[in-house]
Design a protein around this motif. Structure first.
Motif, PDB file in Angstrom:
ATOM      1  N   ASP A 282       2.299  -7.415  16.942  1.00  0.00           N
ATOM      2  CA  ASP A 282       2.920  -7.146  18.084  1.00  0.00           C
ATOM      3  C   ASP A 282       4.481  -7.431  17.673  1.00  0.00           C
ATOM      4  OD1 ASP A 282       0.877  -6.515  19.484  1.00  0.00           O
ATOM      5  OD2 ASP A 282       0.741  -8.433  20.555  1.00  0.00           O
ATOM      6  N   GLY A 283       4.733  -8.677  16.961  1.00  0.00           N
ATOM      7  CA  GLY A 283       5.789  -9.079  16.515  1.00  0.00           C
ATOM      8  C   GLY A 283       6.479  -7.945  15.581  1.00  0.00           C
ATOM      9  N   LEU A 284       5.878  -7.459  14.791  1.00  0.00           N
ATOM     10  CA  LEU A 284       6.219  -6.265  13.902  1.00  0.00           C
ATOM     11  C   LEU A 284       6.616  -5.206  14.650  1.00  0.00           C
ATOM     12  CD1 LEU A 284       6.588  -5.148  11.032  1.00  0.00           C
ATOM     13  CD2 LEU A 284       4.395  -4.574  10.991  1.00  0.00           C
ATOM     14  N   ARG A 285       5.828  -4.708  15.646  1.00  0.00           N
ATOM     15  CA  ARG A 285       6.145  -3.549  16.534  1.00  0.00           C
ATOM     16  C   ARG A 285       7.414  -3.817  17.272  1.00  0.00           C
ATOM     17  NH1 ARG A 285       6.824  -0.461  20.349  1.00  0.00           N
ATOM     18  NH2 ARG A 285       5.840   1.502  20.680  1.00  0.00           N
ATOM     19  N   ALA A 286       7.629  -4.849  17.785  1.00  0.00           N
ATOM     20  CA  ALA A 286       8.955  -5.132  18.423  1.00  0.00           C
ATOM     21  C   ALA A 286      10.248  -5.139  17.472  1.00  0.00           C
ATOM     22  CB  ALA A 286       8.865  -6.543  19.024  1.00  0.00           C
ATOM     23  N   LEU A 287       9.886  -5.762  16.199  1.00  0.00           N
ATOM     24  CA  LEU A 287      11.096  -5.380  15.328  1.00  0.00           C
ATOM     25  C   LEU A 287      11.461  -3.977  15.032  1.00  0.00           C
ATOM     26  CD1 LEU A 287      10.404  -8.708  13.256  1.00  0.00           C
ATOM     27  CD2 LEU A 287      12.182  -8.264  14.438  1.00  0.00           C
ATOM     28  N   LEU A 319       2.306   5.219   3.689  1.00  0.00           N
ATOM     29  CA  LEU A 319       2.902   5.903   4.464  1.00  0.00           C
ATOM     30  C   LEU A 319       4.387   6.309   3.480  1.00  0.00           C
ATOM     31  CD1 LEU A 319       4.129   7.582   7.094  1.00  0.00           C
ATOM     32  CD2 LEU A 319       5.203   5.416   7.810  1.00  0.00           C
ATOM     33  N   LYS A 320       4.717   7.542   3.336  1.00  0.00           N
ATOM     34  CA  LYS A 320       5.816   7.831   2.260  1.00  0.00           C
ATOM     35  C   LYS A 320       5.924   7.204   1.227  1.00  0.00           C
ATOM     36  CE  LYS A 320       7.110  10.728   5.741  1.00  0.00           C
ATOM     37  NZ  LYS A 320       7.118  12.148   5.527  1.00  0.00           N
ATOM     38  N   ASN A 321       4.869   7.149   0.457  1.00  0.00           N
ATOM     39  CA  ASN A 321       4.700   6.417  -0.848  1.00  0.00           C
ATOM     40  C   ASN A 321       5.191   4.809  -0.868  1.00  0.00           C
ATOM     41  OD1 ASN A 321       3.860   8.523  -2.197  1.00  0.00           O
ATOM     42  ND2 ASN A 321       5.971   9.390  -2.289  1.00  0.00           N
ATOM     43  N   GLY A 322       5.026   4.275   0.496  1.00  0.00           N
ATOM     44  CA  GLY A 322       5.205   2.754   0.682  1.00  0.00           C
ATOM     45  C   GLY A 322       6.617   2.528   0.978  1.00  0.00           C
ATOM     46  N   LYS A 323       7.481   3.337   0.987  1.00  0.00           N
ATOM     47  CA  LYS A 323       9.012   3.201   1.074  1.00  0.00           C
ATOM     48  C   LYS A 323       9.276   2.312   2.454  1.00  0.00           C
ATOM     49  CE  LYS A 323      13.666   5.171   1.483  1.00  0.00           C
ATOM     50  NZ  LYS A 323      14.345   6.363   1.304  1.00  0.00           N
ATOM     51  N   PRO A 324       8.633   2.982   3.686  1.00  0.00           N
ATOM     52  CA  PRO A 324       9.153   1.957   4.833  1.00  0.00           C
ATOM     53  C   PRO A 324       8.327   0.527   4.713  1.00  0.00           C
ATOM     54  CG  PRO A 324       7.589   3.876   5.199  1.00  0.00           C
ATOM     55  CD  PRO A 324       7.940   4.089   3.852  1.00  0.00           C
ATOM     56  N   TYR A 325       7.138   0.667   4.064  1.00  0.00           N
ATOM     57  CA  TYR A 325       6.415  -0.834   4.019  1.00  0.00           C
ATOM     58  C   TYR A 325       7.191  -1.589   3.380  1.00  0.00           C
ATOM     59  CZ  TYR A 325       2.792  -4.057   3.297  1.00  0.00           C
ATOM     60  OH  TYR A 325       1.982  -5.381   3.270  1.00  0.00           O
ATOM     61  N   ARG A 326       7.875  -1.269   2.071  1.00  0.00           N
ATOM     62  CA  ARG A 326       8.762  -1.979   1.287  1.00  0.00           C
ATOM     63  C   ARG A 326       9.671  -2.560   2.184  1.00  0.00           C
ATOM     64  NH1 ARG A 326       6.967   1.726  -2.475  1.00  0.00           N
ATOM     65  NH2 ARG A 326       9.054   2.885  -2.304  1.00  0.00           N
ATOM     66  N   TYR A 327      10.479  -1.553   2.884  1.00  0.00           N
ATOM     67  CA  TYR A 327      11.574  -2.168   3.658  1.00  0.00           C
ATOM     68  C   TYR A 327      11.120  -3.071   4.734  1.00  0.00           C
ATOM     69  CZ  TYR A 327      15.179  -1.796   7.307  1.00  0.00           C
ATOM     70  OH  TYR A 327      16.326  -1.974   8.126  1.00  0.00           O
ATOM     71  N   MET A 328       9.927  -2.945   5.386  1.00  0.00           N
ATOM     72  CA  MET A 328       9.530  -4.130   6.460  1.00  0.00           C
ATOM     73  C   MET A 328       9.347  -5.442   5.699  1.00  0.00           C
ATOM     74  SD  MET A 328       7.410  -1.863   8.931  1.00  0.00           S
ATOM     75  CE  MET A 328       6.137  -1.164   7.829  1.00  0.00           C
ATOM     76  N   LEU A 329       8.773  -5.212   4.433  1.00  0.00           N
ATOM     77  CA  LEU A 329       8.389  -6.368   3.773  1.00  0.00           C
ATOM     78  C   LEU A 329       9.794  -7.428   3.658  1.00  0.00           C
ATOM     79  CD1 LEU A 329       5.884  -5.463   0.961  1.00  0.00           C
ATOM     80  CD2 LEU A 329       5.553  -7.105   2.836  1.00  0.00           C
ATOM     81  N   LYS A 330      10.868  -6.813   3.262  1.00  0.00           N
ATOM     82  CA  LYS A 330      11.955  -7.493   2.787  1.00  0.00           C
ATOM     83  C   LYS A 330      12.761  -7.731   4.318  1.00  0.00           C
ATOM     84  CE  LYS A 330      16.633  -6.628   0.833  1.00  0.00           C
ATOM     85  NZ  LYS A 330      17.400  -5.558   0.048  1.00  0.00           N
ATOM     86  N   GLU A 331      12.827  -6.881   5.412  1.00  0.00           N
ATOM     87  CA  GLU A 331      13.556  -7.090   6.568  1.00  0.00           C
ATOM     88  C   GLU A 331      12.898  -7.764   7.595  1.00  0.00           C
ATOM     89  OE1 GLU A 331      16.767  -6.489   6.482  1.00  0.00           O
ATOM     90  OE2 GLU A 331      16.862  -5.679   4.396  1.00  0.00           O
ATOM     91  N   PHE A 332      11.415  -7.555   7.779  1.00  0.00           N
ATOM     92  CA  PHE A 332      10.733  -8.105   8.940  1.00  0.00           C
ATOM     93  C   PHE A 332       9.859  -9.022   8.574  1.00  0.00           C
ATOM     94  CE2 PHE A 332      11.304  -3.443  10.737  1.00  0.00           C
ATOM     95  CZ  PHE A 332      12.774  -3.812  10.804  1.00  0.00           C
ATOM     96  N   TYR A 333       9.022  -8.972   7.681  1.00  0.00           N
ATOM     97  CA  TYR A 333       7.959 -10.024   7.450  1.00  0.00           C
ATOM     98  C   TYR A 333       8.573 -11.258   7.243  1.00  0.00           C
ATOM     99  CZ  TYR A 333       4.340  -6.348   7.088  1.00  0.00           C
ATOM    100  OH  TYR A 333       3.558  -5.580   7.466  1.00  0.00           O
ATOM    101  N   PRO A 334       9.677 -11.719   6.807  1.00  0.00           N
ATOM    102  CA  PRO A 334      10.000 -13.194   6.805  1.00  0.00           C
ATOM    103  C   PRO A 334      10.215 -13.751   8.076  1.00  0.00           C
ATOM    104  CG  PRO A 334      11.258 -11.754   5.163  1.00  0.00           C
ATOM    105  CD  PRO A 334      10.359 -10.865   5.965  1.00  0.00           C
TER     106      PRO A 334
END
Length: 425
Positions: A282-287, A319-334
């Motif tokens: 839920d926190g991830l979706r909000a971000l 999704l899209k060869n992991g590009k959005p996932y890598r962005y979220m790891l850096k910007e949102f997951y911390p």
């Protein structure tokens, strides 16, 4: 009060601009006494104008607008007039007839007139009048009608009401489980990656922790608030394994609980509710929703697809060869590696009866007696309302009922009711 002369004998002329009279009405008074009106005045005859063959008849009455109530008449007999009427009664078979009540010889004396009648609303501002005539004068001009000045029939009492101090022993919940409002909507305390050790001095945690503690202490310091619970939901970011994330979520919530208890040892285990949120989807979706990231809509579609279950993580990674996932790891997951959603709940307490009495007293001061009475109906078994209920009835001119409530209040130890009762007695 100034005496009023009543012209009753046609043989009496104007004297110095005043009317001569066979009688004077003195000390008139018309007053409400509980549910009755008392009419009093003195009748004094003037011997210099007396005629033995005459009878003076006075007929008092109360009047207000179109309403009139006639009172018991008074008849003042001359000697010969009395003898004549006594003879007439004797011949008619009434051998015991004599003068009683307000039928008297005055002979220069004073008759005290006093009558009580049931009070009706129209009498509140009633006036006193006296119709009069003389019998035995040999003409038809010996009568009239005269108003008699009196003070107000009804004098409103001055109600005595005092504030009721709320009593802690009478507190009850009026608003349950309210959320304490912090500066931030979501109070988050952050943890290192894959750790459950809380470091107050890292990630600006100290500011958040201080505000959480200040809120809990304020609730404890306020008499009308009661701590209902501290709810701590522990989360981990979704990138790890489910087993690890489950352990991290539970451990982080427990760590924050122990920190709070260390600051306030008086708190009990039952004051806390720990929730293991595991992976903070839920926190991830909000971000994501608040961002302008690339492929935002596609990411939200995956996060909202409940049919994916545990497969959401793989879907995001692919999704899209992991590009959005890598962005979220850096910007949102911390920001998701935290024990977040720290919520403090409390109950609002009140002494309902004290509050009701004080509110009713304000209505009484505003003259809204029926409204005040209605507001107290639910609390009639609490002695703190007795005096205020009595005041409502007193001001609504229901004196007998008011007296009952005042007597109950006095018996319960409420001194202000004594002052109110004295006004009625």
């Amino acid at each position: 009060m100034k005496a009023r002369n009543i012209l009753l004998a046609c043989s009496v002329a104007f004297l110095s601009g005043e009317l001569g009279a066979q009688v004077q009405v003195e000390n008139p008074s018309v007053k409400k006494d509980r549910r009755e009106v008392e009419v009093r005045f003195d009748i004094r005859d003037m011997p210099e104008y007396a005629r033995s063959r005459q009878k003076v008849v006075l007929r008092p009455y109360l009047h207000s607008g179109t309403d009139t109530l006639w009172l018991e008449p008074a008849q003042l007999y001359g000697k010969n007039r009395f003898r004549r009427e006594r003879q007439e009664h004797f011949l008619a078979g009434n051998k015991e007839w004599t003068l009683t009540g307000y039928n008297v010889f005055l002979k220069g004396g004073t008759l005290e007139y006093s009558e009580r009648v049931p009070y009706e609303r129209w009498m509140k501002e009633a006036g006193l009048g006296i119709a009069y005539h003389t019998e035995g004068c040999g003409c038809e001009c010996c009568g009239g009608d005269q108003g008699v000045p009196v003070g107000p029939v009804y004098v409103a009492p001055v109600p005595e009401v005092t504030p009721v101090e709320p009593s802690a022993k009478n507190f009850e919940v009026v608003e349950a489980r309210k959320r304490w409002v912090f500066k931030e909507k979501d109070m988050k305390v952050f943890f290192p990656v894959s750790k459950t050790v809380l470091n107050p001095d890292a990630y600006n945690n100290k500011v958040t922790l201080d505000e959480i503690m200040a809120g809990i202490r304020k609730i404890g310091d306020m008499e009308k608030l009661r701590l209902q619970g501290v709810e701590i939901t522990g989360f981990a970011s979704p990138e790890g394994g489910l087993s690890l994330n489950t352990r991290l979520g539970a451990g982080r919530a427990a760590a924050l609980k122990e920190y709070i208890r260390g600051e306030m040892p008086e708190l009990r285990d039952e004051d806390f509710v720990l929730v293991n949120g595991v992976e903070n989807w839920d926190g991830l979706r909000a971000l994501v929703a608040a961002s302008s990231m690339e492929y935002k809509d596609e990411v939200l579609a995956i996060l909202d697809d409940r049919t994916l279950g545990s497969g959401r993580k793989a879907a995001l990674m692919n999704l899209k060869n992991g590009k959005p996932y890598r962005y979220m790891l850096k910007e949102f997951y911390p920001g998701l590696r935290n024990a977040c959603y720290v919520s403090v709940f409390y109950d609002v307490l009140a002494d309902k009866v004290a509050d009701a009495v004080n509110a009713a007293n304000e209505l009484i001061r505003a003259g809204k007696y029926a409204e005040a009475l209605k507001s107290l109906e639910a609390y009639q078994n609490d002695d703190r309302v007795f005096n205020s209920i009595g005041v409502c009835y007193m001001m609504m001119e229901e004196e007998e009922i008011a007296i009952e409530w005042f007597e109950k209040a006095i018996k319960a130890g409420h001194a202000e009711a004594e002052k109110n009762l004295k006004q009625l007695k």
